[in-house]
Design a protein around this motif. Structure first.
Motif, PDB file in Angstrom:
ATOM      1  N   ALA A 174      51.635 -69.148   3.018  1.00  0.00           N
ATOM      2  CA  ALA A 174      51.233 -67.810   2.587  1.00  0.00           C
ATOM      3  C   ALA A 174      51.295 -67.663   1.067  1.00  0.00           C
ATOM      4  N   ILE A 175      52.393 -68.078   0.478  1.00  0.00           N
ATOM      5  CA  ILE A 175      52.568 -67.893  -0.971  1.00  0.00           C
ATOM      6  C   ILE A 175      51.610 -68.777  -1.762  1.00  0.00           C
ATOM      7  N   GLU A 176      51.483 -70.038  -1.358  1.00  0.00           N
ATOM      8  CA  GLU A 176      50.578 -70.938  -2.074  1.00  0.00           C
ATOM      9  C   GLU A 176      49.124 -70.494  -1.934  1.00  0.00           C
ATOM     10  N   THR A 177      48.760 -70.005  -0.767  1.00  0.00           N
ATOM     11  CA  THR A 177      47.395 -69.520  -0.559  1.00  0.00           C
ATOM     12  C   THR A 177      47.116 -68.325  -1.454  1.00  0.00           C
ATOM     13  N   ALA A 178      48.081 -67.414  -1.556  1.00  0.00           N
ATOM     14  CA  ALA A 178      47.916 -66.237  -2.415  1.00  0.00           C
ATOM     15  C   ALA A 178      47.744 -66.647  -3.874  1.00  0.00           C
ATOM     16  N   LYS A 179      48.571 -67.564  -4.334  1.00  0.00           N
ATOM     17  CA  LYS A 179      48.477 -68.018  -5.734  1.00  0.00           C
ATOM     18  C   LYS A 179      47.121 -68.672  -6.014  1.00  0.00           C
ATOM     19  N   LYS A 180      46.692 -69.524  -5.097  1.00  0.00           N
ATOM     20  CA  LYS A 180      45.411 -70.215  -5.292  1.00  0.00           C
ATOM     21  C   LYS A 180      44.251 -69.227  -5.319  1.00  0.00           C
ATOM     22  N   TRP A 181      44.318 -68.233  -4.441  1.00  0.00           N
ATOM     23  CA  TRP A 181      43.242 -67.234  -4.423  1.00  0.00           C
ATOM     24  C   TRP A 181      43.201 -66.481  -5.738  1.00  0.00           C
ATOM     25  N   LEU A 182      44.349 -66.069  -6.236  1.00  0.00           N
ATOM     26  CA  LEU A 182      44.401 -65.321  -7.495  1.00  0.00           C
ATOM     27  C   LEU A 182      43.908 -66.167  -8.668  1.00  0.00           C
ATOM     28  N   GLN A 183      44.337 -67.416  -8.711  1.00  0.00           N
ATOM     29  CA  GLN A 183      43.909 -68.300  -9.795  1.00  0.00           C
ATOM     30  C   GLN A 183      42.402 -68.507  -9.787  1.00  0.00           C
ATOM     31  N   LYS A 184      41.828 -68.547  -8.601  1.00  0.00           N
ATOM     32  CA  LYS A 184      40.395 -68.783  -8.475  1.00  0.00           C
ATOM     33  C   LYS A 184      39.563 -67.542  -8.773  1.00  0.00           C
ATOM     34  N   ASN A 185      40.069 -66.369  -8.407  1.00  0.00           N
ATOM     35  CA  ASN A 185      39.234 -65.174  -8.409  1.00  0.00           C
ATOM     36  C   ASN A 185      39.541 -64.144  -9.496  1.00  0.00           C
ATOM     37  N   ILE A 186      40.749 -64.145 -10.063  1.00  0.00           N
ATOM     38  CA  ILE A 186      41.092 -63.191 -11.137  1.00  0.00           C
ATOM     39  C   ILE A 186      41.351 -64.017 -12.392  1.00  0.00           C
ATOM     40  N   ARG A 187      40.326 -64.184 -13.197  1.00  0.00           N
ATOM     41  CA  ARG A 187      40.327 -65.177 -14.283  1.00  0.00           C
ATOM     42  C   ARG A 187      41.481 -65.020 -15.270  1.00  0.00           C
ATOM     43  N   HIS A 188      41.803 -63.792 -15.641  1.00  0.00           N
ATOM     44  CA  HIS A 188      42.759 -63.565 -16.723  1.00  0.00           C
ATOM     45  C   HIS A 188      44.141 -63.159 -16.230  1.00  0.00           C
ATOM     46  N   LYS A 240      57.943 -76.574  19.594  1.00  0.00           N
ATOM     47  CA  LYS A 240      58.934 -77.581  20.007  1.00  0.00           C
ATOM     48  C   LYS A 240      59.818 -77.913  18.810  1.00  0.00           C
ATOM     49  N   ASP A 241      59.830 -79.177  18.369  1.00  0.00           N
ATOM     50  CA  ASP A 241      60.697 -79.541  17.242  1.00  0.00           C
ATOM     51  C   ASP A 241      59.979 -79.465  15.889  1.00  0.00           C
ATOM     52  N   LYS A 242      58.707 -79.102  15.932  1.00  0.00           N
ATOM     53  CA  LYS A 242      57.902 -79.078  14.710  1.00  0.00           C
ATOM     54  C   LYS A 242      57.956 -77.695  14.053  1.00  0.00           C
ATOM     55  N   LYS A 243      58.522 -77.647  12.842  1.00  0.00           N
ATOM     56  CA  LYS A 243      58.568 -76.399  12.089  1.00  0.00           C
ATOM     57  C   LYS A 243      57.309 -76.267  11.241  1.00  0.00           C
ATOM     58  N   ILE A 244      56.803 -75.066  11.166  1.00  0.00           N
ATOM     59  CA  ILE A 244      55.564 -74.794  10.438  1.00  0.00           C
ATOM     60  C   ILE A 244      55.912 -74.015   9.164  1.00  0.00           C
ATOM     61  N   PRO A 245      55.491 -74.494   8.005  1.00  0.00           N
ATOM     62  CA  PRO A 245      55.867 -73.847   6.731  1.00  0.00           C
ATOM     63  C   PRO A 245      55.043 -72.587   6.460  1.00  0.00           C
ATOM     64  N   SER A 257      45.312 -66.241   6.895  1.00  0.00           N
ATOM     65  CA  SER A 257      44.994 -66.463   8.310  1.00  0.00           C
ATOM     66  C   SER A 257      44.156 -67.725   8.486  1.00  0.00           C
ATOM     67  N   LYS A 258      43.168 -67.911   7.633  1.00  0.00           N
ATOM     68  CA  LYS A 258      42.304 -69.089   7.745  1.00  0.00           C
ATOM     69  C   LYS A 258      43.087 -70.374   7.483  1.00  0.00           C
ATOM     70  N   GLU A 259      43.979 -70.333   6.500  1.00  0.00           N
ATOM     71  CA  GLU A 259      44.786 -71.527   6.206  1.00  0.00           C
ATOM     72  C   GLU A 259      45.726 -71.840   7.369  1.00  0.00           C
ATOM     73  N   LEU A 260      46.310 -70.809   7.967  1.00  0.00           N
ATOM     74  CA  LEU A 260      47.169 -71.026   9.124  1.00  0.00           C
ATOM     75  C   LEU A 260      46.363 -71.604  10.289  1.00  0.00           C
ATOM     76  N   CYS A 261      45.175 -71.056  10.527  1.00  0.00           N
ATOM     77  CA  CYS A 261      44.319 -71.571  11.606  1.00  0.00           C
ATOM     78  C   CYS A 261      44.034 -73.055  11.412  1.00  0.00           C
ATOM     79  N   GLN A 262      43.676 -73.418  10.190  1.00  0.00           N
ATOM     80  CA  GLN A 262      43.342 -74.812   9.919  1.00  0.00           C
ATOM     81  C   GLN A 262      44.560 -75.715  10.069  1.00  0.00           C
ATOM     82  N   TYR A 263      45.730 -75.210   9.678  1.00  0.00           N
ATOM     83  CA  TYR A 263      46.963 -75.983   9.855  1.00  0.00           C
ATOM     84  C   TYR A 263      47.260 -76.167  11.345  1.00  0.00           C
TER      85      TYR A 263
END
Length: 383
Positions: A103-117, A93-98, A38-44
């Motif tokens: 969502a997927i990249e945010t999830a991966k980054k969170w896991l890499q940062k917070n679950i070490r192993h 309008k004509d602008k598509k939002i990824p 949600s925060k990443e979407l807000c910032q985008y």
């Protein structure tokens, strides 16, 4: 506990219980990832369009995988599955939002940062099923101009209280200590999946801790037992809990060598599932002896979804009342009606203990706080 059946008065505060689920608990993983999305979407949205667009990515299900822990290091044999769902504006309008990529990249980054192993590339499969929002709810975003009061996205209530009890504060301190980076340096075998249950029965306190231990750092059963006892001693010494009973991994069966050993540091690797909204409330606790909403706040948009905003507001107003010395204890309940301005709740109910101010003063104070709701998204997004 010698006598585990206690009969008492409803106003008796000498008995209580509360719990906290740590960062690597499957429920917390779902909550934290959806909130970060949600925060990443807000910032985008803000960067590309100058305003937050309609979204509620507040649904996620974690399906536990399968693993084979072993002394010295095991392996994950079937990956965890994380399924993310919700609604979000995907085109202006004509602008598509990824949305799916975010969502997927945010999830991966969170896991890499917070679950070490946990290897986010192979130990977990992430699927995003975020779809376009309801036309009616999207329309609510269009019915107010910049700087105006948002209109409620839902009919929801929020609940909050302040202050926490000493037991609740200690529960947070135990979990914070276990997941502190300095603790992980001293005890690298402690996984991120922790849960602390605290019980107070009159003058006695009991803390039961579930703590995933990472197999790479454990050589055999005796080493496991020794390391678990070392953590227990560390907690008692660090937090001066000499008057409390502290228990760790009480399901361990040493005779059958059935112990809480993991490959990744989270029970999600082997069958323990998770879901948004089943974990901690926004104050970091699950508090059956204090009011709390069962509303899942994670992933809801911070602009006009009262299922999120009102829970933050109830907590903040409770704290502000006590810190302003209007009372020694406050709890707040607030409910919205969909489509109405969020600063005009259907009901705002304040309950106080040892009140030091008159009702009119507190009412004026609450009304002033309600005026802040138009900018509450900023308080949530950048806290």
């Amino acid at each position: 506990m010698a006598n585990n059946i206690i009969i008492g008065s409803i106003i008796d505060d000498s008995v209580e219980m509360a719990e906290r689920k740590g960062m690597g608990h499957p429920d917390t993983i779902c909550d934290e990832i959806t909130e970060q999305i949600s925060k990443e979407l807000c910032q985008y949205y803000i960067k590309e369009f100058g305003a937050i667009m309609h979204h509620n990515v507040d649904k996620a299900l974690l399906v536990g995988g399968q693993s084979k822990p072993a002394y010295g290091g095991g392996k994950v044999i079937q990956p965890i599955q994380l399924i993310i769902a919700g609604r979000a504006t995907a085109q202006i309008k004509d602008k598509k939002i990824p949305v799916e990529d975010i969502a997927i990249e945010t999830a991966k980054k969170w896991l890499q940062k917070n679950i070490r192993h946990l290897d986010a590339a192979k130990d977990i499969k992430i699927t995003s099923n975020i779809r376009s929002g309801s036309a009616d709810l999207v329309e609510l975003f269009k019915r107010f101009g910049k700087g105006d009061m948002p209109l409620a996205n839902d009919t929801s209530f929020g609940a909050g209280f302040y202050p926490k009890t000493p037991l609740e504060e200690t529960i947070i301190m135990i979990d914070t200590l276990l997941n502190d980076p300095t603790t992980k340096i001293q005890f690298p075998f402690i996984g991120e999946d922790t849960k602390v249950m605290g019980v107070k029965a009159y003058s006695k306190r009991y803390f039961t801790i579930a703590m995933a231990m990472i197999d790479t750092y454990i050589t055999d059963l005796n080493d496991y037992i020794s390391k678990k006892e070392a953590v227990k001693a560390y907690i008692i010494h660090s937090l001066e809990l000499t008057d409390a009973e502290v228990h760790i991994n009480t399901a361990d069966d040493y005779n059958n060598e059935s112990i809480y050993l993991t490959v990744t540091g989270t029970s999600a690797e082997h069958g323990d599932d998770g879901q948004v909204g089943r974990g901690n409330r926004i104050n970091g606790l699950i508090t059956p002896y204090h009011p709390m909403s069962l509303e899942a706040t994670s992933g809801k948009n911070p602009l006009n979804h009262t299922g999120k905003i009102y829970n933050y507001f109830a907590m903040d107003l409770s704290r502000a009342i006590v810190e302003s010395k209007f009372a020694d204890y406050a709890r707040v309940f607030i409910v919205s009606q969909i489509g109405k301005p969020i600063d005009e709740p259907q009901l705002l109910h304040v309950q106080l203990k040892n009140k030091n101010a008159d009702n009119k003063t507190i009412e004026r104070f609450a009304k002033e706080k309600l005026k802040e709701l138009s900018k509450y998204w900023d308080r949530i997004l950048y806290q």
